[in-house]
Design an enzyme around this catalytic site. Structure first.
Site, PDB file in Angstrom:
ATOM      1  N   TYR A  55       0.850  -1.200   0.000  1.00 18.46           N
ATOM      2  CA  TYR A  55       0.000   0.000   0.000  1.00 18.46           C
ATOM      3  C   TYR A  55       0.875   1.235   0.000  1.00 18.46           C
ATOM      4  CZ  TYR A  55      -5.014  -0.430   0.112  1.00 18.46           C
ATOM      5  OH  TYR A  55      -6.313  -0.569  -0.277  1.00 18.46           O
ATOM      6  N   GLU A  57      -0.517   4.745  -0.614  1.00 21.83           N
ATOM      7  CA  GLU A  57      -1.367   5.923  -0.856  1.00 21.83           C
ATOM      8  C   GLU A  57      -0.559   7.200  -0.666  1.00 21.83           C
ATOM      9  OE1 GLU A  57      -4.114   4.516   2.016  1.00 21.83           O
ATOM     10  OE2 GLU A  57      -5.783   4.575   0.610  1.00 21.83           O
ATOM     11  N   ASP A 202      -5.968  13.978 -25.569  1.00 22.76           N
ATOM     12  CA  ASP A 202      -5.977  12.589 -25.112  1.00 22.76           C
ATOM     13  C   ASP A 202      -5.192  11.790 -26.143  1.00 22.76           C
ATOM     14  OD1 ASP A 202      -6.513   9.957 -24.562  1.00 22.76           O
ATOM     15  OD2 ASP A 202      -8.677  10.219 -24.320  1.00 22.76           O
ATOM     16  N   THR A 229      -3.327   6.380 -22.211  1.00 19.77           N
ATOM     17  CA  THR A 229      -3.159   5.027 -21.707  1.00 19.77           C
ATOM     18  C   THR A 229      -1.682   4.706 -21.879  1.00 19.77           C
ATOM     19  OG1 THR A 229      -3.487   4.059 -23.890  1.00 19.77           O
ATOM     20  CG2 THR A 229      -5.443   4.292 -22.516  1.00 19.77           C
ATOM     21  N   LYS A 232      -1.246   0.983 -25.276  1.00 19.44           N
ATOM     22  CA  LYS A 232      -1.554   0.875 -26.712  1.00 19.44           C
ATOM     23  C   LYS A 232      -0.231   0.976 -27.501  1.00 19.44           C
ATOM     24  CE  LYS A 232      -6.262   2.288 -25.779  1.00 19.44           C
ATOM     25  NZ  LYS A 232      -7.343   3.286 -25.920  1.00 19.44           N
ATOM     26  N   ARG A 238      -1.261  -2.272 -18.887  1.00 12.92           N
ATOM     27  CA  ARG A 238      -2.582  -1.641 -18.913  1.00 12.92           C
ATOM     28  C   ARG A 238      -2.644  -0.566 -17.831  1.00 12.92           C
ATOM     29  NH1 ARG A 238      -6.640  -2.763 -21.784  1.00 12.92           N
ATOM     30  NH2 ARG A 238      -5.249  -4.244 -22.766  1.00 12.92           N
TER      31      ARG A 238
HETATM   32  C1  LIG Z   1      -8.439   3.614 -25.112  1.00 13.58           C
HETATM   33  C2  LIG Z   1      -8.796   5.019 -24.890  1.00 13.58           C
HETATM   34  C3  LIG Z   1      -9.213   5.489 -23.622  1.00 13.58           C
HETATM   35  C4  LIG Z   1      -9.563   4.568 -22.477  1.00 13.58           C
HETATM   36  O1  LIG Z   1      -8.568   3.797 -21.954  1.00 13.58           O
HETATM   37  P1  LIG Z   1      -8.911   2.595 -20.951  1.00 13.58           P
HETATM   38  O2  LIG Z   1      -7.577   2.218 -20.411  1.00 13.58           O
HETATM   39  O3  LIG Z   1      -9.582   1.537 -21.751  1.00 13.58           O
HETATM   40  O4  LIG Z   1      -9.810   3.141 -19.888  1.00 13.58           O
HETATM   41  C5  LIG Z   1      -9.424   6.842 -23.463  1.00 13.58           C
HETATM   42  N1  LIG Z   1      -9.259   7.697 -24.489  1.00 13.58           N
HETATM   43  C6  LIG Z   1      -8.895   7.275 -25.719  1.00 13.58           C
HETATM   44  C7  LIG Z   1      -8.726   8.279 -26.812  1.00 13.58           C
HETATM   45  C8  LIG Z   1      -8.651   5.937 -25.966  1.00 13.58           C
HETATM   46  O5  LIG Z   1      -8.325   5.532 -27.188  1.00 13.58           O
END
Ligand SMILES: *Cc1c(COP(=O)(O)O)cnc(C)c1O
Length: 423
Positions: A55, A57, A202, A229, A232, A238
């Site tokens: 933990y 936090e 994003d 994220t 990807k 993840r």
């Molecule tokens: C994949 C994605 C997310 C969400 O990611 P998670 O890890 O699945 O919650 C948010 N914004 C965009 C543009 C994405 O492609």
């Protein structure tokens, strides 16, 4: 890789069986889902590490529990590498995923009732950018911009500016999960500045391309914040992350919103895996990887164009493509997904801009090259994959074509096994 699961094999045959199944599935087929990848063994070791016990936090140097000598070290390394990789002044590596990162970002920058101007979902935006099924839309007001020209992918910046002047958003949000072109970042920032909004991008889908310098970095154009994220194109575990260009005030708000605002204890094993992945992405070999992702996507674009299949936005500048299979070939996205799945190619059906069909059975498919590039496929092999896809989609009932496609894909996946570093 059975030794990796030696103890599960002994103690939990049910889960072991599922893990073996997934190992085989990932090894035998070709993965074209543009949001997926194969992480290195080093990333998986960190992700499966002993740090899951702890933990912690709070933030490095300011924790609520003792015994943080090593967790502090891990999180500080992750933060330093993240900042270096993206040219950020500040980073928060605790968000559990991309959605969590976005929710925290909204609450850090907005008051309830404030407006966000984001990309229309049917034009490539993400669920977390204000889809009516998400709870975040009960708290903030989401207004959308679109492409002006679906055949070129050009965003309608004039309309966007006009909407911004009218609705006075607090955030102008760029970013997408199904848009294949580069954005004009300067225009986003100019519009945001003009109406006194934050410019946020994003980068979830293209983080690896930005890190590998194969795509422009929105921070170079003055964006205030980026969310992402890590799993990807960035090829990490993840998880999520929030980056701030230079404002310490914004960074402090983001930290407070992530913890204690929304989350409890950070997943320190995942943060260790993020640090390992960032370390990998800082190496010169990652630049080569990112460039090859683009080259492979261009090769696939060539085949689809030559074969007369309509690509949304007219092609791709990044790692993903959207094909209008219903408009071009008369088969739905769902059918195409199933036919290709049977041939050993995994991708997803996707609604296209102004789709006339239902979201559950839309007109398009979305596919991309991050995973096959990790696997070692180059332009030549990407051309072959694309040609196989087109052949089978043009002749879905022809058993001969189905069989030869299946064999071609099988041969490719045996000639290109998942490289040892990633297996
Ligand atoms: C994949 C994605 C997310 C969400 O990611 P998670 O890890 O699945 O919650 C948010 N914004 C965009 C543009 C994405 O492609």
């Amino acid at each position: 890789m059975e030794d990796f699961y030696a103890h599960i094999a002994e103690e939990d045959s049910e889960i072991y069986k599922a893990l073996q199944g997934e190992e085989n599935r990932e090894a035998l087929g070709l993965e074209l889902i543009p949001s997926e990848n194969y992480v290195s063994r080093a990333v998986r070791e960190a992700s499966g590490s002993i740090l899951t016990n702890k933990y912690s936090e709070g933030y490095p140097g300011k924790r609520y529990y003792g015994g943080q000598e090593f967790t502090d070290a891990v999180e500080m390394i992750a933060l330093e590498r993240a900042k270096k990789l993206f040219g950020a002044g500040y980073a928060n590596v605790q968000p559990l995923g991309g959605a969590n990162a976005n929710i925290a970002m909204y609450f850090a920058l907005l008051e309830p009732g404030d407006t966000v101007l984001g990309m229309d979902l049917s034009h490539g935006g993400h669920l977390t950018h204000g889809h009516p099924v998400t709870y975040i839309t009960k708290i903030f007001n989401f207004v959308r911009y679109k492409m002006r020209n679906i055949e070129t992918g050009e965003i309608d910046y004039e309309e966007m500016h006009a909407i911004a002047k009218k609705v006075r958003p607090k955030i102008v949000l760029a970013g997408f999960s199904a848009y294949p072109r580069e954005l004009d970042y300067k225009k986003f920032v100019d519009i945001a500045r003009d109406v006194g909004a934050y410019a946020v991008m994003d980068i979830a889908h293209i983080a690896g391309l930005i890190a590998g310098k194969a795509a422009k970095n929105p921070f170079d154009y003055g964006f205030d914040v980026m969310t992402t994220t890590t799993h990807k194109t960035l090829r990490g575990p993840r998880g999520g992350m929030i980056l701030t260009r230079e404002s310490e005030e914004i960074a402090r708000k983001i930290d407070k919103t992530v913890f204690p605002g929304f989350q409890g204890g950070p997943h320190m094993h995942t943060i260790a895996a993020k640090a390992v992945a960032f370390g990998e992405a800082l190496r010169p070999s990652f630049k080569t990887y990112a460039l090859q992702i683009l080259r492979n996507a261009k090769a696939m674009e060539d085949v689809f164009k030559r074969e007369g299949i309509r690509l949304l936005a007219g092609g791709t500048d990044n790692h993903l493509l959207l094909a209008d299979v219903y408009g071009s070939l008369g088969i739905s996205g769902k059918e195409a997904e199933e036919i290709l799945d049977e041939a050993g190619i995994t991708l997803n059906k996707n609604a296209i801009a102004n789709d006339t069909r239902s979201p559950m059975d839309p007109s398009g498919i979305r596919f991309g090259t991050p995973a096959i590039t990790t696997r070692g496929l180059k332009e030549k092999e990407s051309l072959r994959v694309a040609q196989s896809m087109v052949d089978i989609l043009k002749h879905p009932k022809d058993q001969q074509v189905r069989k030869s496609t299946q064999e071609a894909i099988k041969e490719l996946s045996t000639t290109f096994p998942i490289p040892e570093r990633f297996a």
